[in-house]
Design an enzyme around this catalytic site. Structure first.
Site, PDB file in Angstrom:
ATOM      1  N   CYS A   1       5.472  -7.237   9.162  1.00 60.00           N
ATOM      2  CA  CYS A   1       4.532  -6.326   9.845  1.00 60.00           C
ATOM      3  C   CYS A   1       3.832  -6.960  11.043  1.00 60.00           C
ATOM      4  O   CYS A   1       3.741  -6.353  12.115  1.00 60.00           O
ATOM      5  CB  CYS A   1       3.512  -5.788   8.851  1.00 60.00           C
ATOM      6  SG  CYS A   1       2.824  -7.035   7.754  1.00 60.00           S
TER       7      CYS A   1
ATOM      8  N   GLN B   1      -5.381 -10.195   9.350  1.00 59.23           N
ATOM      9  CA  GLN B   1      -4.532  -9.261   8.615  1.00 59.23           C
ATOM     10  C   GLN B   1      -5.246  -8.574   7.444  1.00 59.23           C
ATOM     11  O   GLN B   1      -6.024  -9.185   6.716  1.00 59.23           O
ATOM     12  CB  GLN B   1      -3.274  -9.987   8.114  1.00 59.23           C
ATOM     13  CG  GLN B   1      -2.393 -10.440   9.270  1.00 59.23           C
ATOM     14  CD  GLN B   1      -1.092 -11.106   8.867  1.00 59.23           C
ATOM     15  OE1 GLN B   1      -0.756 -12.140   9.445  1.00 59.23           O
ATOM     16  NE2 GLN B   1      -0.357 -10.548   7.916  1.00 59.23           N
TER      17      GLN B   1
ATOM     18  N   LYS C   1       7.446 -16.764   9.567  1.00 59.85           N
ATOM     19  CA  LYS C   1       8.114 -15.473   9.807  1.00 59.85           C
ATOM     20  C   LYS C   1       7.828 -15.026  11.237  1.00 59.85           C
ATOM     21  O   LYS C   1       8.727 -14.612  11.962  1.00 59.85           O
ATOM     22  CB  LYS C   1       7.562 -14.409   8.845  1.00 59.85           C
ATOM     23  CG  LYS C   1       8.086 -14.472   7.427  1.00 59.85           C
ATOM     24  CD  LYS C   1       7.583 -13.237   6.680  1.00 59.85           C
ATOM     25  CE  LYS C   1       7.171 -13.555   5.278  1.00 59.85           C
ATOM     26  NZ  LYS C   1       6.482 -12.442   4.602  1.00 59.85           N
TER      27      LYS C   1
ATOM     28  N   HIS D   1      -3.578  -4.439  10.901  1.00 60.94           N
ATOM     29  CA  HIS D   1      -3.565  -5.854  11.294  1.00 60.94           C
ATOM     30  C   HIS D   1      -4.019  -5.968  12.758  1.00 60.94           C
ATOM     31  O   HIS D   1      -3.628  -5.159  13.601  1.00 60.94           O
ATOM     32  CB  HIS D   1      -2.145  -6.431  11.207  1.00 60.94           C
ATOM     33  CG  HIS D   1      -1.655  -6.671   9.809  1.00 60.94           C
ATOM     34  ND1 HIS D   1      -2.440  -6.573   8.694  1.00 60.94           N
ATOM     35  CD2 HIS D   1      -0.416  -7.034   9.368  1.00 60.94           C
ATOM     36  CE1 HIS D   1      -1.723  -6.854   7.614  1.00 60.94           C
ATOM     37  NE2 HIS D   1      -0.485  -7.138   7.998  1.00 60.94           N
TER      38      HIS D   1
HETATM   39  C1  2RA Z   1       1.070  -9.550   4.740  1.00 57.37           C
HETATM   40  N1  2RA Z   1       2.772  -9.633   6.425  1.00 57.37           N
HETATM   41  O1  2RA Z   1       0.267  -8.963   5.469  1.00 57.37           O
HETATM   42  C2  2RA Z   1       2.528  -9.561   5.043  1.00 57.37           C
HETATM   43  C3  2RA Z   1       3.220  -8.405   4.396  1.00 57.37           C
HETATM   44  N2  2RA Z   1       4.600  -8.411   4.712  1.00 57.37           N
HETATM   45  O2  2RA Z   1       0.768 -10.149   3.716  1.00 57.37           O
END
Ligand code: 2RA
Length: 328
Positions: free
Chosen positions: A111, A138, A202, A231
């Protein structure tokens, strides 16, 4: 994903809903019709054209090849295949053409990567990109429904003066857990040997793959905030062209598909997660030229992590597959 398919009026002749044995038997309504969820088995994919997977990496590893064997195209929302060189990793605004190379499985990126590359690709195309340094803010929904519950329960306990025991964040199953309500945790996913977390790796590796630019310098610090959905990212970039102004960057972002510019500092207009929730776009604001580096720019990127970061990007990939005539 179902809500997004409904909203987009995605052409579906026959819908099959699959789950683990534990959740099988429950009913879900879609377009006014009740569907019973069935247990996912290899045979479940007979006759399926497109399979949207979002049940964790181990399920994808087990069942995605079975679905492909039976003729389905799998759009996988887990990290299981993202860095597999045989698997396209797609954000349609950036690399839709990569879908033509698919061998059955297509990966939906992480994401926080999706929203960043969607905002940076128009700038990369126009000016070239040399370096990206991102810090993320996030939301807990990125760690699943249990993390949303944990935030709400802790906030309630703190306000009522009750005690509580953190048990989910930063990573379910890791050695220690920390308070997320009224706190900030600088760890998303597990630490790797190089000192970065898996979430940070990632962002680094997926950005290079999606943009087809292995020499792009990318660095990330990923942080969890007590926000339920949306996010946010503070991003610093260095472009490959001299004498570019904030106005030039604004013009590129205004013309970019899937991007909404919200950048009027004198009127305090900038993106915030509370405004982005429920919307498919990636919102960009706070664009500034670096004070020392002529080719350096700072910006603030916000998006609904459950939509563009997950469900919407997956459905968008399915729409692109139809548009490109890739579904037989
Ligand atoms: C998170 N990006 O926000 C991860 C979920 N895929 O934890």
């Amino acid at each position: 994903m179902l809500e997004t398919l409904e909203k987009r009026d995605f052409p579906i002749k026959n819908l099959i809903l699959l789950s683990s044995a534990r959740s099988a038997g429950s009913t879900v309504s879609f377009r006014g019709k009740e569907y019973t969820v069935e247990e996912a088995k290899p045979e479940s994919f007979e006759g399926v054209d497109i399979a949207l997977f979002s049940a964790g990496g181990s399920v994808s590893k087990l069942l995605a090849p079975e679905a492909v064997k039976r003729g389905a195209i799998v759009v996988d929302n887990t990290s299981a295949y993202r860095m597999d060189p045989e698997v396209p990793l797609v954000v349609p605004e950036v690399n839709e053409e990569d879908l033509k190379l698919h061998k059955g499985i297509i990966a939906n990126p992480n994401c926080s990567t999706i929203q960043m590359v969607a905002a940076l690709e128009p700038l990369r195309k126009a000016y070239g990109l040399k370096k990206v340094i991102v810090s993320t803010y996030q939301a807990v929904s990125g760690a699943g429904a249990v993390a949303i519950d944990e935030l709400n329960d802790q906030a309630q306990a703190i306000l009522s003066g009750d005690s509580f025991e953190p048990g989910v964040l930063p990573v379910k199953g890791d050695k220690k857990h920390y308070q997320i309500a009224y706190n900030v945790i600088p760890q998303i996913d597990l630490f790797q040997e190089n000192g970065f977390t898996f979430e940070e790796m990632k962002m680094i590796n997926e950005t290079k793959k999606i943009m087809h630019q292995p020499d792009l310098k990318v660095s990330a610090t990923c942080v969890r905030l007590p926000v339920v959905t949306g996010h946010s990212e503070s991003v610093y970039i260095e472009i490959d062209k001299d004498s570019i102004s904030v106005g030039d960057i604004h013009a590129q972002l205004t013309a970019a598909p899937g991007v909404t510019l919200q950048d009027v500092p004198e009127e305090q207009i900038y993106p915030m997660p509370a405004d982005a929730v429920g919307k498919p776009d990636v919102f960009v604001g706070r664009v500034r030229k670096d004070l020392d580096e002529d080719n350096g720019f700072h910006m603030w990127i916000v998006s609904d992590n459950l939509l563009k970061g997950a469900a919407w990007n997956s459905v968008q990939i399915a729409e692109s597959l139809l548009k490109l005539g890739l579904v037989k």
